[in-house]
Scaffold this active site. Structure first.
Site, PDB file in Angstrom:
ATOM      1  N   SER A  92      14.571  52.769  -9.214  1.00  0.00           N
ATOM      2  CA  SER A  92      15.139  52.355 -10.486  1.00  0.00           C
ATOM      3  C   SER A  92      14.939  50.859 -10.659  1.00  0.00           C
ATOM      4  O   SER A  92      15.034  50.088  -9.690  1.00  0.00           O
ATOM      5  CB  SER A  92      16.631  52.688 -10.548  1.00  0.00           C
ATOM      6  OG  SER A  92      17.189  52.307 -11.791  1.00  0.00           O
ATOM      7  N   HIS A 106      14.016  49.213 -18.753  1.00  0.00           N
ATOM      8  CA  HIS A 106      14.561  50.008 -17.654  1.00  0.00           C
ATOM      9  C   HIS A 106      13.607  51.150 -17.359  1.00  0.00           C
ATOM     10  O   HIS A 106      12.982  51.712 -18.266  1.00  0.00           O
ATOM     11  CB  HIS A 106      15.928  50.569 -18.067  1.00  0.00           C
ATOM     12  CG  HIS A 106      16.333  51.810 -17.326  1.00  0.00           C
ATOM     13  ND1 HIS A 106      16.173  53.083 -17.848  1.00  0.00           N
ATOM     14  CD2 HIS A 106      16.893  51.978 -16.095  1.00  0.00           C
ATOM     15  CE1 HIS A 106      16.617  53.978 -16.979  1.00  0.00           C
ATOM     16  NE2 HIS A 106      17.045  53.341 -15.910  1.00  0.00           N
ATOM     17  N   ASN A 108      13.393  54.590 -14.406  1.00  0.00           N
ATOM     18  CA  ASN A 108      14.002  55.294 -13.284  1.00  0.00           C
ATOM     19  C   ASN A 108      13.256  56.599 -13.071  1.00  0.00           C
ATOM     20  O   ASN A 108      12.951  57.308 -14.032  1.00  0.00           O
ATOM     21  CB  ASN A 108      15.482  55.577 -13.574  1.00  0.00           C
ATOM     22  CG  ASN A 108      16.113  56.471 -12.524  1.00  0.00           C
ATOM     23  OD1 ASN A 108      16.133  57.695 -12.669  1.00  0.00           O
ATOM     24  ND2 ASN A 108      16.628  55.858 -11.480  1.00  0.00           N
ATOM     25  N   ARG A 110      13.377  59.975 -10.153  1.00  0.00           N
ATOM     26  CA  ARG A 110      14.245  60.448  -9.069  1.00  0.00           C
ATOM     27  C   ARG A 110      14.016  61.934  -8.808  1.00  0.00           C
ATOM     28  O   ARG A 110      13.490  62.671  -9.643  1.00  0.00           O
ATOM     29  CB  ARG A 110      15.703  60.189  -9.432  1.00  0.00           C
ATOM     30  CG  ARG A 110      16.128  60.869 -10.737  1.00  0.00           C
ATOM     31  CD  ARG A 110      17.470  60.391 -11.237  1.00  0.00           C
ATOM     32  NE  ARG A 110      17.859  61.084 -12.467  1.00  0.00           N
ATOM     33  CZ  ARG A 110      17.485  60.702 -13.682  1.00  0.00           C
ATOM     34  NH1 ARG A 110      16.727  59.633 -13.844  1.00  0.00           N
ATOM     35  NH2 ARG A 110      17.873  61.386 -14.742  1.00  0.00           N
ATOM     36  N   HIS A 145       5.315  53.391 -27.338  1.00  0.00           N
ATOM     37  CA  HIS A 145       5.408  54.832 -27.564  1.00  0.00           C
ATOM     38  C   HIS A 145       4.044  55.522 -27.487  1.00  0.00           C
ATOM     39  O   HIS A 145       3.971  56.694 -27.098  1.00  0.00           O
ATOM     40  CB  HIS A 145       6.092  55.111 -28.899  1.00  0.00           C
ATOM     41  CG  HIS A 145       7.590  55.013 -28.811  1.00  0.00           C
ATOM     42  ND1 HIS A 145       8.371  56.056 -28.381  1.00  0.00           N
ATOM     43  CD2 HIS A 145       8.436  53.984 -29.061  1.00  0.00           C
ATOM     44  CE1 HIS A 145       9.643  55.689 -28.377  1.00  0.00           C
ATOM     45  NE2 HIS A 145       9.709  54.420 -28.782  1.00  0.00           N
ATOM     46  N   HIS A 175      30.235  54.529 -29.233  1.00  0.00           N
ATOM     47  CA  HIS A 175      31.304  53.684 -29.771  1.00  0.00           C
ATOM     48  C   HIS A 175      30.767  52.591 -30.696  1.00  0.00           C
ATOM     49  O   HIS A 175      31.533  51.963 -31.423  1.00  0.00           O
ATOM     50  CB  HIS A 175      32.111  53.057 -28.630  1.00  0.00           C
ATOM     51  CG  HIS A 175      31.328  52.123 -27.755  1.00  0.00           C
ATOM     52  ND1 HIS A 175      30.323  52.558 -26.928  1.00  0.00           N
ATOM     53  CD2 HIS A 175      31.415  50.777 -27.587  1.00  0.00           C
ATOM     54  CE1 HIS A 175      29.817  51.522 -26.271  1.00  0.00           C
ATOM     55  NE2 HIS A 175      30.461  50.434 -26.657  1.00  0.00           N
ATOM     56  N   GLY A 257      30.054  57.017  -3.495  1.00  0.00           N
ATOM     57  CA  GLY A 257      30.188  56.032  -2.429  1.00  0.00           C
ATOM     58  C   GLY A 257      28.963  55.179  -2.247  1.00  0.00           C
ATOM     59  O   GLY A 257      28.719  54.653  -1.161  1.00  0.00           O
ATOM     60  N   GLY A 258      28.179  55.036  -3.301  1.00  0.00           N
ATOM     61  CA  GLY A 258      26.980  54.221  -3.224  1.00  0.00           C
ATOM     62  C   GLY A 258      27.302  52.747  -3.107  1.00  0.00           C
ATOM     63  O   GLY A 258      28.455  52.310  -3.230  1.00  0.00           O
TER      64      GLY A 258
END
Length: 312
Positions: A92, A106, A108, A110, A145, A175, A257-258
């Site tokens: 990432s 950004h 990422n 995985r 794009h 929001h 818990g990363g």
């Protein structure tokens, strides 16, 4: 070598290649590496570049983590995985340029696998990339794009439209009633067959630099002043809001818990909020609002004669 190890090796190599390319594009700063281990299982290596000539901060992380209990955000969505051990591997990055005319970005990619009683009960791929300009240029959006569409073509006529739409829907600040930027690609829970899905993961990972670096080269030397810098810092606040309020990857990492420092490397080094800010009507800053809605960029944007995005 197992399938999972193939993915892992690709992702560590991708991290290496991207870091080398970003250092070259910056021309001044270098990444520092922070290796870390996770108590429950696995670890990773986080690389950070700071205070460069082009990038105020660039974070490129690799992680290979495992566990026996899914975090609440994941177990609620996938109750069939209860009692299964899991392993997730990913690369990432988030790049925060110094110049307000160079977009934040950004990427990422995985892979996730869950096993119960020695049998794989779930295995899928996910990832994508998106672009967040503050002063958008139509030629940059088109090139971004077009590159995304081009890498999707070998995987079906509907792949780009579907994953472009998924990106618009996922990177949406409910929001604020606006997209995080001009979108790109996003996919999750992809499980049509390991070979095909892994090939697509590689296409997205390899295509990121092709999509982003030409934009950096076009915009990094544009002069700017305090007005542009202050607007950039204000808009970076939206990036923080999305990552801390809506992003599922951030939530999964923290709940599992990363390592907090590595998970939150996506946050910009400097940011500001301002109550009730409204750009001056007709200004370059006001123009951004027209780009923060889902649009069919490849058919809606007209180019002037002196603009020409890279071909498909």
């Amino acid at each position: 070598m197992t399938d999972f190890e193939l993915v892992r090796d690709y992702l560590t190599g991708l991290q290496d290649r991207i870091c080398t390319a970003i250092e070259h594009a910056d021309g001044a700063a270098h990444f520092i590496e922070d290796n870390w281990a996770r108590d429950e299982g696995g670890g990773g290596r986080t690389r950070i570049l700071r205070d460069g000539a082009v990038f105020e901060q660039a974070g490129v992380g690799f992680s290979d983590v495992s566990g026996t209990t899914l975090p609440p955000s994941a177990s609620a969505a996938r109750p069939e995985l209860a009692g299964a051990s899991w392993r997730a591997v990913g690369m990432s990055l988030v790049l925060h340029p110094l110049n307000p005319y160079v977009p934040t970005t950004h990427c990422n990619v995985r892979h996730f696998r869950a096993v119960r009683d020695g049998e794989t009960v779930a295995s899928w791929f996910g990832g994508g990339f998106d672009l967040t300009p503050f002063y958008p240029f139509d030629v940059d959006v088109l090139q971004w794009h077009r590159t995304a569409r081009g890498l999707c073509k070998p995987f079906g006529a509907d792949r780009y439209d579907a994953h472009k739409r998924w990106c618009d829907e996922y990177f949406f600040l409910k929001h604020r009633n606006e997209t995080r930027g001009v979108g790109g690609l996003f996919f999750d829970d992809l499980q049509t067959g390991f070979d095909n899905d892994f090939a697509y993961l590689r296409a997205v990972g390899d295509g990121f630099l092709d999509a982003y670096l030409p934009i950096v080269e076009r915009r990094k030397d544009i002069s700017y002043g305090e007005r542009e810098r202050e607007f950039q810092l204000y808009r970076r606040g939206r990036y923080v809001e999305f990552n801390l309020v809506w992003d599922r990857g951030t939530l999964f990492g923290l709940q599992s818990g990363g390592r907090s420092e590595s998970i939150l490397m996506s946050l910009p080094p400097r940011v500001r909020w301002e109550y009730g800010f409204a750009p001056e009507p007709g200004s370059a800053e006001a123009r951004l609002a027209g780009y923060l809605v889902p649009r069919d960029w490849l058919s809606e944007i007209p180019l002037s004669p002196d603009e020409s995005p890279e071909p498909d």
